[in-house]
Design a protein around this motif. Structure first.
Motif, PDB file in Angstrom:
ATOM      1  N   VAL A   6       0.889  -1.235   0.185  1.00 26.92           N
ATOM      2  CA  VAL A   6      -0.210   0.105  -0.059  1.00 26.92           C
ATOM      3  C   VAL A   6       0.997   1.438   0.019  1.00 26.92           C
ATOM      4  O   VAL A   6       0.627   2.226  -0.828  1.00 26.92           O
ATOM      5  CB  VAL A   6      -0.979  -0.071   1.386  1.00 26.92           C
ATOM      6  N   ILE A   7       1.740   1.363   0.756  1.00 27.27           N
ATOM      7  CA  ILE A   7       2.612   2.363   1.014  1.00 27.27           C
ATOM      8  C   ILE A   7       3.295   2.634  -0.385  1.00 27.27           C
ATOM      9  O   ILE A   7       3.528   3.940  -0.907  1.00 27.27           O
ATOM     10  CB  ILE A   7       3.865   2.337   2.035  1.00 27.27           C
ATOM     11  N   PRO A  45      -1.624  -2.709  10.121  1.00 30.42           N
ATOM     12  CA  PRO A  45      -2.803  -2.997   9.162  1.00 30.42           C
ATOM     13  C   PRO A  45      -2.911  -2.055   7.950  1.00 30.42           C
ATOM     14  O   PRO A  45      -2.243  -1.024   7.931  1.00 30.42           O
ATOM     15  CB  PRO A  45      -3.994  -2.478  10.193  1.00 30.42           C
ATOM     16  N   ASP A  46      -3.503  -2.451   6.872  1.00 34.03           N
ATOM     17  CA  ASP A  46      -3.525  -1.574   5.429  1.00 34.03           C
ATOM     18  C   ASP A  46      -3.969  -0.266   5.674  1.00 34.03           C
ATOM     19  O   ASP A  46      -3.529   0.643   5.236  1.00 34.03           O
ATOM     20  CB  ASP A  46      -4.296  -2.583   4.446  1.00 34.03           C
ATOM     21  N   ALA A  47      -4.901  -0.481   6.544  1.00 37.14           N
ATOM     22  CA  ALA A  47      -5.582   1.157   7.017  1.00 37.14           C
ATOM     23  C   ALA A  47      -4.616   1.995   7.328  1.00 37.14           C
ATOM     24  O   ALA A  47      -4.579   3.061   7.047  1.00 37.14           O
ATOM     25  CB  ALA A  47      -6.567   1.045   7.902  1.00 37.14           C
ATOM     26  N   ALA A  80     -10.877   2.845  -0.934  1.00 39.68           N
ATOM     27  CA  ALA A  80     -11.621   1.639  -1.672  1.00 39.68           C
ATOM     28  C   ALA A  80     -10.548   0.956  -2.580  1.00 39.68           C
ATOM     29  O   ALA A  80     -10.816  -0.381  -2.513  1.00 39.68           O
ATOM     30  CB  ALA A  80     -12.699   2.036  -2.337  1.00 39.68           C
ATOM     31  N   GLY A  81      -9.907   1.508  -3.110  1.00 40.19           N
ATOM     32  CA  GLY A  81      -8.902   0.737  -3.961  1.00 40.19           C
ATOM     33  C   GLY A  81      -7.918  -0.085  -3.368  1.00 40.19           C
ATOM     34  O   GLY A  81      -7.324  -1.059  -4.147  1.00 40.19           O
ATOM     35  N   PHE A  82      -7.667   0.045  -2.147  1.00 39.10           N
ATOM     36  CA  PHE A  82      -6.976  -0.763  -1.721  1.00 39.10           C
ATOM     37  C   PHE A  82      -7.764  -1.672  -0.627  1.00 39.10           C
ATOM     38  O   PHE A  82      -7.133  -2.500   0.291  1.00 39.10           O
ATOM     39  CB  PHE A  82      -5.958  -0.144  -0.580  1.00 39.10           C
ATOM     40  N   GLY A  83      -9.107  -1.846  -0.664  1.00 32.23           N
ATOM     41  CA  GLY A  83      -9.988  -2.615   0.055  1.00 32.23           C
ATOM     42  C   GLY A  83     -10.005  -2.222   1.389  1.00 32.23           C
ATOM     43  O   GLY A  83     -10.391  -3.096   2.557  1.00 32.23           O
ATOM     44  N   ILE A  84      -9.661  -1.131   1.706  1.00 37.51           N
ATOM     45  CA  ILE A  84      -9.987  -0.591   3.124  1.00 37.51           C
ATOM     46  C   ILE A  84     -11.444  -0.178   3.281  1.00 37.51           C
ATOM     47  O   ILE A  84     -12.042   0.710   2.651  1.00 37.51           O
ATOM     48  CB  ILE A  84      -8.905   0.531   3.309  1.00 37.51           C
ATOM     49  N   THR A  85     -12.264  -0.869   4.272  1.00 35.01           N
ATOM     50  CA  THR A  85     -13.418  -0.572   4.514  1.00 35.01           C
ATOM     51  C   THR A  85     -13.880   0.328   5.451  1.00 35.01           C
ATOM     52  O   THR A  85     -15.062   0.711   5.703  1.00 35.01           O
ATOM     53  CB  THR A  85     -14.174  -1.984   4.616  1.00 35.01           C
ATOM     54  N   ASP A  86     -12.781   0.872   6.176  1.00 40.82           N
ATOM     55  CA  ASP A  86     -13.050   1.969   7.150  1.00 40.82           C
ATOM     56  C   ASP A  86     -12.269   3.247   6.824  1.00 40.82           C
ATOM     57  O   ASP A  86     -11.350   3.396   7.460  1.00 40.82           O
ATOM     58  CB  ASP A  86     -12.736   1.703   8.417  1.00 40.82           C
ATOM     59  N   PRO A  87     -12.456   3.993   5.769  1.00 38.49           N
ATOM     60  CA  PRO A  87     -11.853   5.070   5.475  1.00 38.49           C
ATOM     61  C   PRO A  87     -12.017   6.131   6.591  1.00 38.49           C
ATOM     62  O   PRO A  87     -10.911   7.021   6.615  1.00 38.49           O
ATOM     63  CB  PRO A  87     -12.592   5.524   4.057  1.00 38.49           C
ATOM     64  N   GLU A  88     -12.990   6.178   7.447  1.00 38.80           N
ATOM     65  CA  GLU A  88     -12.912   6.854   8.511  1.00 38.80           C
ATOM     66  C   GLU A  88     -11.763   6.868   9.497  1.00 38.80           C
ATOM     67  O   GLU A  88     -11.266   8.084  10.188  1.00 38.80           O
ATOM     68  CB  GLU A  88     -14.520   7.091   9.142  1.00 38.80           C
ATOM     69  N   LEU A  89     -11.465   5.657   9.529  1.00 40.83           N
ATOM     70  CA  LEU A  89     -10.264   5.405  10.454  1.00 40.83           C
ATOM     71  C   LEU A  89      -9.021   6.067   9.780  1.00 40.83           C
ATOM     72  O   LEU A  89      -8.167   6.410  10.688  1.00 40.83           O
ATOM     73  CB  LEU A  89     -10.028   3.566  10.558  1.00 40.83           C
TER      74      LEU A  89
END
Length: 170
Positions: A6-7, A45-47, A80-89
């Motif tokens: 991701v980074i 985590p990815d987030a 969303a493009g990285f499958g992260i379902t909690d963009p607010e985090l």
């Protein structure tokens, strides 16, 4: 941790905006990510990886030292493009990473502490072992990062004397 998909992908997408500061910013991101991973005692985590990749990126993409909102918006756009379902985090980690008070969410708090470790040049280690911090810095050297911060803060203070450090949050 020497790489994270991701980074690496986010930084590659913004290589042109970062210009000659690319390696300096990359090293800052990886130092912080390694500190947070150590504080968490496990994988990153990815987030959090996305938040690290964008946390200061608005300095370059929006051309401002008042960079938290533009950086958080980048996280919103990319999550969303990285499958992260909690963009607010992701947004919270970015917006609160210069908070002066502790945060209740462990991921947000370790993010804040990890950035403080790096910005303080390891003086404020927040539970990070000094030997580990030295290994991280040896792998990802500062490359003028602190000088960049000082120059940027001075420019901000001259241009906006009533808001010299707009990224600080209570």
């Amino acid at each position: 941790m020497q790489a994270h998909p991701v980074i690496d992908e986010v930084l590659a997408r913004h290589r042109a905006a970062l210009g000659p500061d690319e390696q300096t910013y990359r090293n800052h991101v990886y130092r912080c990510a390694n500190y947070q991973r150590a504080l968490l005692g496990g994988e990153l985590p990815d987030a959090a990886a996305l938040a690290w990749a964008v946390h200061d990126l608005g300095i370059w993409t929006a051309g401002t030292f008042d960079y938290l909102a533009p950086s958080a918006e980048l996280g919103d756009q990319l999550a969303a493009g990285f499958g992260i379902t909690d963009p607010e985090l992701v947004r919270t980690m970015v917006l609160d990473h210069h908070g002066l008070r502790a945060r209740s969410d462990p991921l947000v708090e370790t993010f804040r502490v990890a950035d403080r470790v790096d910005v303080s040049h390891g003086v404020l280690r927040g539970g990070i072992d000094a030997g580990f911090a030295a290994q991280v810095v040896a792998r990802f050297p500062y490359r003028g990062f602190h000088g960049f911060l000082v120059r940027s803060a001075l420019r901000q203070a001259v241009r906006h004397p009533t808001r010299p450090l707009p990224m600080l949050r209570w």
